[in-house]
Design a protein around this motif. Structure first.
Motif, PDB file in Angstrom:
ATOM      1  N   THR A  28     -13.242  19.943 -58.348  1.00  0.00           N
ATOM      2  CA  THR A  28     -12.194  20.447 -59.233  1.00  0.00           C
ATOM      3  C   THR A  28     -12.737  20.748 -60.621  1.00  0.00           C
ATOM      4  OG1 THR A  28     -10.439  19.279 -58.045  1.00  0.00           O
ATOM      5  CG2 THR A  28      -9.994  19.883 -60.337  1.00  0.00           C
ATOM      6  N   MET A  87      -4.656  24.073 -51.596  1.00  0.00           N
ATOM      7  CA  MET A  87      -5.553  24.231 -52.748  1.00  0.00           C
ATOM      8  C   MET A  87      -6.973  24.579 -52.296  1.00  0.00           C
ATOM      9  SD  MET A  87      -4.317  21.495 -55.647  1.00  0.00           S
ATOM     10  CE  MET A  87      -4.236  20.033 -54.604  1.00  0.00           C
ATOM     11  N   ARG A 115      -2.035  27.442 -57.454  1.00  0.00           N
ATOM     12  CA  ARG A 115      -2.538  26.074 -57.502  1.00  0.00           C
ATOM     13  C   ARG A 115      -1.607  25.186 -58.332  1.00  0.00           C
ATOM     14  NH1 ARG A 115      -5.610  22.703 -60.681  1.00  0.00           N
ATOM     15  NH2 ARG A 115      -6.967  21.259 -59.538  1.00  0.00           N
TER      16      ARG A 115
END
Length: 418
Positions: A28, A87, A115
């Protein structure tokens, strides 16, 4: 009650959760590092940099309370597997668009918004799921450990992203993030959870979600923390949106050192989260809240005016320490101050206030930076955080310390799927 450091690791389900989240968070942060650089590379506009970030956060603001209601009504593991899968696909799509040269700003905005919509459900469910894995007794430790894994990922992810971007461009960062979701999904599937009775409510999900606001309003401690979260969400996070501007225009650095700026922030946050996890029943949690916001704000003011790379690293590291001290403490206080039956909805309000306000902060930062420059924008915004910390601290000394956590409520059962 005495909280044992790292006690949450006694729970097998939490160990699976922790490892999966650590890998996924590194992915991420690689994507977060790459996406800011990509937008500024495509547009060269501070306003568009803030606008795209704002578009990505708007769905979280509007949908997170609904996500909180979902957390209280549906099996959390099933919801998390679904959100993580979506995601993963969005990250993969970004990688394909960048690597084929088809990427446009509107596509980045659309996928970021997608997202954000998924995160509106993922965040409150994931926060409420922690107490199901470890129980109330180990919740403070688990929250501190969760913060440490995010902070550790903030060190590794941006540093790796900077190296990758400098050599191969931004596309591999998006592919790496897509692959990292497999670790979370695998961990969730491998958990052994004891089924618990589903909450049956005659109300619609939207009406049910209102219960989170009702609980926040009736609880002065939680309401006060939400007010501080609101301030930090709007003003405090503007620096993160403008980091690509600082990197290229103020500090004059390339991708590798830009990644190190974010990594430095993570170093301080990791140190702070480990300290929080080790404090146990420290009796003065209010000081961690106000002191954390104060340190965060002061260090951002100093960062905003330095043109030296190494000083920038130092100030960002200290800002990260202050930020996580406040964030982890606030998270623990809120979760342990509300009944189990409404925790998901309250964490939905938390997500709306803390994360959902980023769009406003991002847009405001972009507009101000376009007219007054990045340094003055961050300095003014951080100063507001400092003033709030001082004001709350002075008010607390005249009050009764209402921010202290309450861990004597009804115990959640570790290992239940609820």
């Amino acid at each position: 009650m005495r909280v044992t450091t790292f006690a949450a690791f006694r729970h097998r389900n939490y160990r699976l959760f922790f490892v999966g989240q650590l890998i996924s968070m590194m992915g991420t942060w690689m994507q977060q590092t790459a996406i800011g650089w990509l937008i500024y590379q495509l547009t060269g506009s501070k306003l568009l940099l803030g606008t795209v970030q704002a578009i990505g956060g708007l769905p979280t603001f509007f949908l997170s309370t609904v996500g909180g209601a979902v957390a209280d009504r549906f099996p959390k593991r099933a919801v998390l597997v679904l959100t993580q899968s979506v995601m993963m696909l969005a990250a993969f799509a970004l990688g394909v668009l960048v690597s084929t040269g088809q990427i446009r700003v509107w596509q980045v905005a659309a996928l970021t918004a997608m997202r954000g919509a998924v995160m509106a459900f993922d965040m409150p469910v994931r926060q409420a799921f922690v107490v199901d894995m470890v129980g109330r007794d180990d919740l403070m430790d688990a929250v501190g450990l969760n913060s440490s894994l995010v902070s550790g990922a903030r060190i590794v992810g941006p540093a790796v992203a900077g190296l990758v971007m400098g050599r191969f461009g931004t596309a591999p960062c998006f592919y790496a993030n897509a692959a990292s979701f497999l670790a979370v999904i695998g961990g969730l599937v491998a958990m052994r959870l004891t089924p618990s009775p589903r909450m049956v409510s005659p109300e619609s999900v939207l009406r049910h979600a209102v219960g989170g606001f009702v609980e926040v309003r009736r609880n002065p401690r939680v309401l006060g923390l939400m007010a501080i979260l609101l301030t930090v969400g709007i003003f405090g996070w503007s620096y993160s949106v403008l980091l690509p501007v600082f990197a290229r225009d103020v500090l004059g650095i390339a991708e590798q050192r830009y990644g190190l700026l974010l990594a430095a922030n993570g170093v301080g946050a990791l140190l702070g989260s480990l300290v929080i996890a080790s404090l146990g029943d420290y009796p003065h949690w209010e000081r961690l809240v106000t002191g954390g916001v104060f340190l965060f704000g002061v260090c951002l003011v100093l960062f905003s005016w330095t043109t030296r790379f190494h000083l920038a690293l130092l100030f960002l590291a200290l800002a990260g320490l202050g930020m996580i001290s406040f964030h982890s403490t606030a998270n623990t206080v809120i979760q342990t101050s509300v009944p189990d039956a409404v925790r998901g909805r309250v964490m939905g309000v938390w997500a709306m206030v803390f994360v959902g306000t980023h769009p406003l902060g991002s847009l405001l930062a972009g507009i101000l930076a376009e007219h007054f420059g990045a340094s003055l924008t961050v300095s003014m915004s951080a100063s507001i955080c400092v003033l709030v910390a001082v004001g709350v601290s002075l008010a607390r000394k005249k009050g009764n310390g209402a921010l202290r956590p309450n861990v004597t409520g009804s115990a959640g059962t570790a290992g239940q799927e609820s």
